[in-house]
Design a protein around this motif. Structure first.
Motif, short mmCIF file in Angstrom:
data_model
loop_
_atom_site.label_atom_id
_atom_site.label_comp_id
_atom_site.label_asym_id
_atom_site.label_seq_id
_atom_site.Cartn_x
_atom_site.Cartn_y
_atom_site.Cartn_z
N LYS A 157 26.80 -8.86 4.73
CA LYS A 157 27.95 -9.69 5.13
C LYS A 157 28.25 -9.50 6.62
O LYS A 157 28.75 -8.47 7.04
CB LYS A 157 29.17 -9.34 4.30
CG LYS A 157 30.39 -10.20 4.59
CD LYS A 157 31.57 -9.79 3.73
CE LYS A 157 32.80 -10.64 4.01
NZ LYS A 157 33.98 -10.22 3.20
N LYS A 158 27.94 -10.51 7.43
CA LYS A 158 28.22 -10.48 8.86
C LYS A 158 29.41 -11.39 9.14
O LYS A 158 29.42 -12.55 8.72
CB LYS A 158 27.00 -10.93 9.66
CG LYS A 158 27.16 -10.80 11.17
CD LYS A 158 25.86 -11.11 11.89
CE LYS A 158 25.99 -10.89 13.40
NZ LYS A 158 24.72 -11.13 14.10
N GLN A 201 27.16 -6.99 18.41
CA GLN A 201 26.78 -7.51 17.10
C GLN A 201 27.26 -6.65 15.93
O GLN A 201 27.40 -7.15 14.81
CB GLN A 201 25.25 -7.64 17.02
CG GLN A 201 24.67 -8.63 18.00
CD GLN A 201 25.20 -10.03 17.79
OE1 GLN A 201 25.19 -10.54 16.67
NE2 GLN A 201 25.70 -10.65 18.85
N HIS A 202 27.51 -5.37 16.16
CA HIS A 202 27.82 -4.45 15.07
C HIS A 202 29.27 -3.97 15.07
O HIS A 202 29.73 -3.42 14.07
CB HIS A 202 26.92 -3.20 15.14
CG HIS A 202 25.46 -3.50 15.10
ND1 HIS A 202 24.50 -2.56 15.41
CD2 HIS A 202 24.78 -4.62 14.78
CE1 HIS A 202 23.30 -3.10 15.29
NE2 HIS A 202 23.45 -4.35 14.91
N SER A 260 30.77 -9.78 16.67
CA SER A 260 30.66 -9.80 15.21
C SER A 260 30.56 -8.37 14.70
O SER A 260 30.38 -7.43 15.48
CB SER A 260 29.46 -10.63 14.75
OG SER A 260 28.26 -10.07 15.25
N ARG A 261 30.66 -8.23 13.38
CA ARG A 261 30.52 -6.94 12.72
C ARG A 261 30.07 -7.20 11.29
O ARG A 261 30.14 -8.33 10.79
CB ARG A 261 31.82 -6.12 12.75
CG ARG A 261 32.93 -6.60 11.84
CD ARG A 261 33.63 -7.86 12.28
NE ARG A 261 34.36 -7.67 13.53
CZ ARG A 261 34.53 -8.61 14.42
NH1 ARG A 261 34.04 -9.83 14.22
NH2 ARG A 261 35.20 -8.38 15.54
N CYS A 279 41.78 -3.69 13.68
CA CYS A 279 40.91 -4.25 12.62
C CYS A 279 39.75 -5.06 13.18
O CYS A 279 38.74 -5.24 12.48
CB CYS A 279 41.73 -5.08 11.64
SG CYS A 279 42.29 -6.69 12.25
N VAL A 280 39.86 -5.54 14.40
CA VAL A 280 38.78 -6.35 14.98
C VAL A 280 37.65 -5.50 15.57
O VAL A 280 36.60 -6.03 15.93
CB VAL A 280 39.32 -7.29 16.07
CG1 VAL A 280 40.39 -8.21 15.50
CG2 VAL A 280 39.85 -6.52 17.27
N LEU A 281 37.86 -4.19 15.66
CA LEU A 281 36.95 -3.34 16.42
C LEU A 281 35.84 -2.69 15.61
O LEU A 281 34.80 -2.32 16.17
CB LEU A 281 37.74 -2.23 17.12
CG LEU A 281 38.84 -2.67 18.09
CD1 LEU A 281 39.55 -1.44 18.65
CD2 LEU A 281 38.26 -3.51 19.21
N PHE A 282 36.04 -2.53 14.31
CA PHE A 282 35.16 -1.67 13.54
C PHE A 282 34.31 -2.43 12.53
O PHE A 282 34.69 -3.51 12.06
CB PHE A 282 35.98 -0.60 12.81
CG PHE A 282 36.66 0.36 13.72
CD1 PHE A 282 36.05 1.55 14.09
CD2 PHE A 282 37.92 0.07 14.24
CE1 PHE A 282 36.68 2.43 14.96
CE2 PHE A 282 38.56 0.96 15.10
CZ PHE A 282 37.93 2.14 15.46
#
Length: 328
Positions: free
Chosen positions: A17-18, A282-283, A48-49, A164-167
């Motif tokens: 799930k990306k 990307q991660h 993205s993550r 929450c957007v960072l990890f």
């Protein structure tokens, strides 16, 4: 004869799930929380993550990364005589049984090899590598599996857009083995518990339930300032220990937390940005998994070649930080 420790195999795993910044922004908008791709990228460099599926655990991701590292090293699971797993998101509350023991079982190790977790948050992989290096050089162990595996999505507060957007979630692994050729040239570790409150999950377990907050909390400005300072210092300490200068380094792989921190570290080291391995875009920040994930990607895409000297760095809650210099 002098015994060295050398990385002979790398592996990594990302959940299927990306989630792009726009997808995350759309999800948050449904809760009345405003953010955007531009806002996230400008502050972190993240586009993205990956998030683990329901039921997918740190051990599952660690096993997937470990299998790839073992394959690259041309070893079987029972060739491993020590497992060290770095994680802040263990499979079980209280951290036991250790996620390393769960991984041992899932890999099918039947040789009784010791297995242990290491908790140093985003520096965990650096701590694990340093322990493995010492164990191998002492002659106590020959083939050590070092893993970083995290499911940070389960400790994120999706009402807090600043965190929450960072990890993201993922795992990375290396096989370190005894060698008569130099591999790990230096390791240096530090910690300062006086900064424990700037990055933490402050909840505790009481009567079988969480007392307080079970979500990650971070003072972003304080973390940024401290990270930039300590990463430069520990890199120079590791270089001095190895008897090298910055220009001797072929690749810099810092903890993938924030692109601005990474660029600042490279500039302070006077290393050109084309020597910087970047996967944070990307991660996201995959904590203890970020350095081995980035290392594996650069090995598999051909950038990192045999003989290259790599500077690896990590910094995380605790506050902890560390660096290693390895020759591939």
């Amino acid at each position: 004869m002098t015994i060295f420790s050398k990385i002979i195999g790398t592996g990594s795993y990302l959940p299927a799930k990306k989630v792009s910044n726009q997808e995350l922004a759309d999800q948050l908008a449904k809760k009345g929380i405003e953010t955007s791709d531009e806002w996230i990228v400008s502050r972190s460099g993240i586009s993205s993550r990956h998030y683990a599926d329901d039921g997918e655990k740190s051990s599952d991701m660690g096993v997937a990364a470990a299998k790839k590292a073992l394959e690259a090293a041309k070893l079987t699971p029972n060739d491993i005589d020590l497992i060290i797993l770095a994680t802040s998101t263990p499979d079980f509350i209280g951290g036991f049984p250790s996620t390393a023991c769960v991984v041992q079982n899932k890999l099918g190790l039947t040789n009784g090899a010791p297995a242990m977790d290491v908790q140093a948050v985003c520096s965990g992989f650096m701590y694990g590598m340093s322990i493995a290096d010492s164990m191998i050089k002492s002659g106590a162990h020959k083939n050590v599996l070092v893993i970083g595996a995290e499911v940070f999505s389960r400790i994120l507060n999706f009402d807090d857009r600043t965190t929450c957007v960072l990890f993201g979630d993922g795992a990375g692994a290396v096989v370190m083995s005894a060698s008569n050729e130099p591999g790990v040239l230096a390791t240096k570790l530090h910690a300062d518990g006086g900064y424990a409150d700037i990055l933490s999950v402050p909840g505790t377990v009481q009567d079988g339930a969480i007392a307080g907050s079970g979500y990650l909390q971070m003072d972003g400005q304080a973390v940024f300032k401290l990270a930039v300072s300590v990463l430069e210092k520990v890199a120079n300490e590791a270089l001095a220990q190895a008897g090298l200068n910055a220009e001797d380094i072929d690749w810099l792989i810092p903890h993938q937390a924030n692109l601005r921190i990474m660029h600042s570290t490279a500039k302070k080291m006077r290393l050109p940005l084309d020597k910087l391995v970047v996967t944070v875009d990307q991660h996201g920040n995959t904590s203890a998994a970020s350095v081995p994930l980035a290392l594996d990607q650069a090995v598999r895409d051909g950038r990192i070649q045999s003989g290259h000297k790599i500077l690896l760095e990590g910094v995380g809650g605790g506050f902890t930080w560390g660096a290693a210099i390895v020759q591939m």
